[in-house]
Design an enzyme around this catalytic site. Structure first.
Site, PDB file in Angstrom:
ATOM      1  N   LYS B  79     -39.556  -8.744  -8.543  1.00  0.00           N
ATOM      2  CA  LYS B  79     -39.527  -8.071  -7.051  1.00  0.00           C
ATOM      3  C   LYS B  79     -38.287  -9.476  -6.024  1.00  0.00           C
ATOM      4  CE  LYS B  79     -42.116  -7.830  -3.295  1.00  0.00           C
ATOM      5  NZ  LYS B  79     -43.927  -7.873  -2.595  1.00  0.00           N
ATOM      6  N   SER B 154     -45.581  -3.705  -0.230  1.00  0.00           N
ATOM      7  CA  SER B 154     -43.982  -3.928  -0.013  1.00  0.00           C
ATOM      8  C   SER B 154     -43.447  -3.999  -2.290  1.00  0.00           C
ATOM      9  CB  SER B 154     -43.988  -5.465   0.319  1.00  0.00           C
ATOM     10  OG  SER B 154     -45.113  -6.278  -0.836  1.00  0.00           O
ATOM     11  N   SER B 178     -50.070  -5.694  -1.672  1.00  0.00           N
ATOM     12  CA  SER B 178     -48.482  -5.577  -2.318  1.00  0.00           C
ATOM     13  C   SER B 178     -48.252  -4.872  -3.479  1.00  0.00           C
ATOM     14  CB  SER B 178     -46.930  -6.577  -1.626  1.00  0.00           C
ATOM     15  OG  SER B 178     -47.364  -6.454  -0.563  1.00  0.00           O
TER      16      SER B 178
END
Lengths: 484, 488
Positions: B79, B154, B178
């Site tokens: 990420k 996210s 997330s």
């Protein structure tokens, strides 16, 4: 209208003499390095970097707080103080807000020989900011350069109570605090370079009134002299405002050395809301009682007590005792000289006079003096015994200091025990004649070989420092064989 | 059939047997990303040079070492909130464009140490703030099961790429759900470790007291292998727990017989879509059939958790993002008439609307005069939420619930209603407030969209979460299903 009285409290920031910075492994010593070379992701405030508490900085702060008689709560934490400024890379300073490392102490200091005490609100720990180099004057500069070498250096804040009542007291309080920090070995006391910084809060009120007046914060004072001058200026300025019927505005003012005046920087309305909240990147600190007791046990003798002890123990003058205990290394040098047999008052005079001057010229700290305490003590003993004159002693000290030699060795090598010491030599010569009457008689009657034992006796009586040539000459004269 | 369809242990066997090399495996992952990610938008950037270098090194280790680490040679995505040395790291924000960190996050370094191969940086909501990936400053990621729907956020890029077999596994971060939410939306496993179980060093902070890094992977075992690599104390992160990591691999084989599992009443009684309810109920029946006892429990503070979260998280955001001030990061504003205006211009230009909203919210709740009413009160609620969990974990071994009240929603469906978007995380964020462990595991489908079951365990109860998750996974038997259009 009643006479106005000043109410003053000082906030002192002291950089701690730790090896590494407050929250990372970079060196805490930052002066003289190329810009931004003493940095890492943490002190640069790079995204993702995290702080780790410097244990030694916590210990130094607790030790300082203990020396000031503060309480050390078992639970403490760090908080974020949020504000934007280019020298603050994270946009917040890690500091301590409502649970500092220590609370409630006091500092003893003296004004004109009179003992005073000032309350200490708290001693807490935070991190220093970086430095800005403006291309020109701050308000007109086209750009400013940021150097983060200093960012993250451990900074201890000592908040004093508003217990001071005149500008004269402020530098004395600060001197005493500086001396304490020096004796604790936690700060180098350098105000010019900013490793010790002082802000002041000052308000005026009619004498006898309990409530405090409107306070003004004064910054940018980087010497004892400017601290006192700035506060005196504020007393005059605020008195004039009040006496002309006006009101003092709560604001922050900066001392201008050039103008010898304080200049308004920020009014109360412009004051920042720092939005303190607990630093989520650091767990709360549990301060064990064991650690506190260990640190308490390692506290040095308080400077004022050390001064009084040395003064009383060695019959030093008041000022002499104060100067000799100004810094711990001074006191250590002095005590080492006394332990090596130097008469205390002379030892103090030699140390504070010629030695200190030599150290200052050579930019050497006394603890690195090429003439150690034991050797200076030996020289002082010779001077005291009249073996060399004070003048010769001082000259020899200068050379010994420069060459890194022992002064006594130089005196011996050069036979510098002087004719002016004839009375002492005469006494030793007379003693030798009495001690060895046969040798004296033999020499008087022409036996040159009898002189040797007599000279030996003189040297023995002198502890080996008598100049043998001078002894021979005096013996010849005494025994009627002078001029031969 | 692609190599990327295989589990990590299957790939490990193939690598060790020299059926294929790590270089070939990485090449296949990058090739798929090249040809398929135009539709998904899951990568912010691929890292072919780094991948080739790491894959070559992994192949040497696989040849030389008697017992190379399980992740040696396995492609992985990070990420974009994870700092990677020399590789642009933006956290999905324009303000960090061009930022090449001079250091690796601890989790990145630990995966590299075990020989994992980084194939790219995964898209995410800007600074991990969002539940749909629509807040990315660069591009939205779409859901591989339905490209008109969001992947969840996210960590949406990480989840979508794993689901579409563009990488074998990926790291995400979970601040309020997330990792778990996109795992549920995309039909993959996502673990949110207990706060302090995984180092945050080098993780661009969203909310420091809530953030945790966790793996997204196709199987519970794959997730466990990644978690075992990254978990454990780190002296660079003082908030990591000093406790050693328990035997996570062993937990997978233990089964759920004799376990007592709680179903939080507050999580299932309102607002669940029927399809979600159906999948969850079948998961419950499987677990009972495997010998677990299911009991209803109550977490009474749940209704206040969302509000508390949206005070605490923005408060930390407002401070964490202060360093993005246009001086070191972000577009410089040398023409600004004053320092203050330079800050305002840079931050207005550099931050997207959701980030600006949260910075404003956080600044407000920390302001003098409001701190006690908001931040302090929210912290008290947080304590109550944590106490709820401690209380029920005295009675049950783990909690189970749906991960989200709905399956993946349509792009744009909630972008104009921040409160509806925030409510997406209602079932996941209490675990972050409490700092406990959790995961989401695929349990089935509704109308062609994946549905995840959330397992919550006590603090440092990752092994328990994996144990229950593995049982759901075995019964559901869906992990080999590949989204249409990504299965070739």
């Amino acid at each position: 209208m009643a006479e106005l009285q000043a109410v003053i409290g000082l906030e002192v920031h002291a950089q701690l003499l730790t090896r590494s910075k407050m929250f990372c492994g970079c060196r805490a010593e930052y002066l003289g390095l190329p810009p931004n070379s003493n940095t890492c992701p943490t002190c640069l405030g790079l995204p993702g970097a995290l702080p780790v508490i410097n244990r030694r900085a916590v210990e130094m702060t607790i030790q300082t707080a203990l020396a000031l008689g503060c309480r050390i709560p078992e639970f403490s934490k760090f908080d974020r103080k949020n504000y934007f400024y280019p020298d603050l890379p994270k946009g917040y300073q890690i500091s301590q807000y409502d649970l500092p490392l220590s609370l409630g102490g006091h500092l003893e200091f003296e004004v004109d020989g009179e003992r005073r005490s000032c309350g200490i609100t708290r001693v807490h720990l935070e991190e220093d900011a970086g430095t800005l180099h403006h291309a020109g004057e701050i308000h007109t500069a086209k750009f400013s350069l940021v150097d983060l070498n200093r960012a993250g250096v451990p900074l201890m804040e000592i908040v004093g109570e508003p217990d001071l009542r005149s500008p004269r007291e402020a530098p004395q309080y600060l001197r005493a605090l500086r001396q304490l920090l020096l004796h604790l070995g936690v700060n180098d006391g350098n105000m010019e370079q900013g490793s010790l910084r002082c802000d002041a809060n000052i308000s005026l009120r009619p004498r006898g009134q309990r409530e405090l007046g409107v306070k003004v914060e004064v910054k940018n004072m980087n010497s004892f002299r400017s601290l006192e001058a700035a506060l005196e200026f504020e007393v005059r300025r605020q008195s004039a405002v009040i006496e002309s019927g006006g009101t003092v505005h709560q604001e922050t003012r900066g001392w201008s050395e050039v103008e010898q005046a304080t200049v308004s920087q920020r009014s109360k309305e412009e004051a920042q809301d720092y939005r303190y909240f607990p630093e989520p990147d650091l767990p709360p600190l549990q301060v064990s009682r064991d650690l506190v007791e260990r640190l308490r046990g390692a506290l040095p003798e308080p400077p004022l007590r050390l001064r009084d002890r040395l003064r009383d123990q060695h019959q030093l003058g008041e000022e002499q005792a104060a100067l000799i205990t100004e810094r711990p290394q001074d006191a250590a040098y002095f005590e080492a000289m006394v332990a090596a047999g130097a008469p205390p008052r002379s030892a103090a005079n030699w140390q504070l006079g010629p030695l200190q001057a030599l150290c200052k010229d050579a930019k050497l700290d006394i603890e690195h003096s090429p003439v150690p305490a034991v050797e200076l003590a030996a020289l002082v003993r010779m001077v005291e015994a009249g073996e060399v004159s004070g003048t010769t002693g001082r000259e020899v000290l200068v050379e010994a200091f420069a060459m890194g030699r022992s002064p006594v060795d130089l005196i011996r090598e050069r036979g510098l025990i002087q004719v002016s010491d004839a009375a002492q030599m005469q006494a030793w010569v007379d003693g030798a004649i009495l001690q060895l009457p046969k040798a004296a008689a033999d020499f008087r009657s022409g036996n040159d070989r009898a002189l040797g034992p007599l000279v030996g006796a003189v040297r023995k009586a002198s502890g080996g420092v008598a100049n043998p040539d001078l002894a021979s000459r005096l013996l010849r004269e005494r025994l009627g064989r002078g001029g031969g | 059939m692609s190599l990327l369809d295989l589990s990590i242990s299957e790939l490990g066997r193939g690598l060790r047997a020299r059926e294929f090399s790590s270089v070939e495996l990485a090449g296949e992952a990058l090739g798929r990303a090249e040809s398929l990610d135009g539709r998904l938008g899951s990568f912010l950037r691929t890292t072919p040079e780094l991948a080739l270098e790491q894959a070559r090194a992994a192949d040497r280790r696989l040849a030389d070492e008697a017992d190379p680490p399980a992740l040696c040679g396995i492609p992985i995505g990070h990420k974009d909130v994870l700092c990677t040395r020399g590789v642009e790291t933006t956290a999905g924000s324009r303000i960090l464009e061009g930022f090449r960190p001079p250091y690796d996050a601890t989790v990145v370094a630990r995966l590299a140490r075990d020989g994992a191969v980084v194939v790219g940086k995964m898209n995410c909501d800007e600074f991990a703030m969002g539940s749909s990936n629509e807040n990315s400053g660069f591009q939205p990621t779409v859901n591989p099961w339905d490209e008109e729907r969001v992947p969840g956020g996210s960590s949406g890029g990480s989840a979508a790429a794993v689901a579409a077999r563009l990488t074998v596994a990926a790291l995400g971060t979970d601040t309020g759900g997330s990792v778990r939410l996109p795992a549920s939306f995309c039909g993959v496993v996502g673990v949110k470790p207990s706060y302090g179980r995984v180092s945050r060093y080098g993780v661009i902070a969203f909310a420091s007291s809530l953030d945790q890094v966790g793996p997204l992977a196709k199987t519970v075992e794959d997730a466990q292998l990644v978690l075992s690599c990254i978990a454990g104390p780190d002296r660079r992160d003082s908030t990591t727990s000093p406790a050693p990591v328990s035997d996570l691999a062993g937990a997978l084989r233990e089964g759920v017989r004799g376990l007592r599992l709680g179903i939080p009443r507050e999580y299932v009684e309102a607002g669940l879509e029927d399809g979600i309810k159906a999948v969850f109920e079948s998961a419950c029946r499987w677990l009972e059939a495997e010998g677990a006892e299911l009991v209803e429990v109550s977490l009474p503070s749940t209704e206040y958790a969302l509000a508390a979260y949206y005070v605490i998280a923005p408060a930390e955001v407002s401070s964490n993002l202060a360093r993005m001030d246009g001086i070191r990061f972000g577009p410089g504003e040398p023409q600004a008439p004053s320092l203050l205006e330079a800050y305002e211009l840079a931050r207005n230009r550099g931050f997207g609307p959701e980030v600006r909203r949260r910075v404003a919210l956080g600044t407000f709740v920390l302001s003098s005069g409001y701190y006690d009413a908001y931040y302090l009160r929210a912290q008290k609620v947080r304590t109550l939420v944590a106490q709820d969990f401690s209380r029920v974990f005295e009675r049950v071994d783990a909690l189970i619930s749906p991960t989200a009240p709905t399956p993946a929603f349509r792009l744009g469906e909630r972008t104009h209603d921040p409160l509806a978007m925030y409510a997406t995380d209602a079932l996941t964020l209490p675990a972050n407030l409490a700092g406990i462990s959790g995961l989401s595991v695929p349990a089935g489908f509704t109308a062609g969209l994946p549905v995840g079951v959330q397992v919550l365990g006590p603090y440092l109860g990752e092994a328990m979460c994996l144990r229950v998750g593995a049982a759901v996974e075995r019964a559901a038997d869906v992990w080999r299903r590949v989204p249409a259009g990504f299965d070739g």
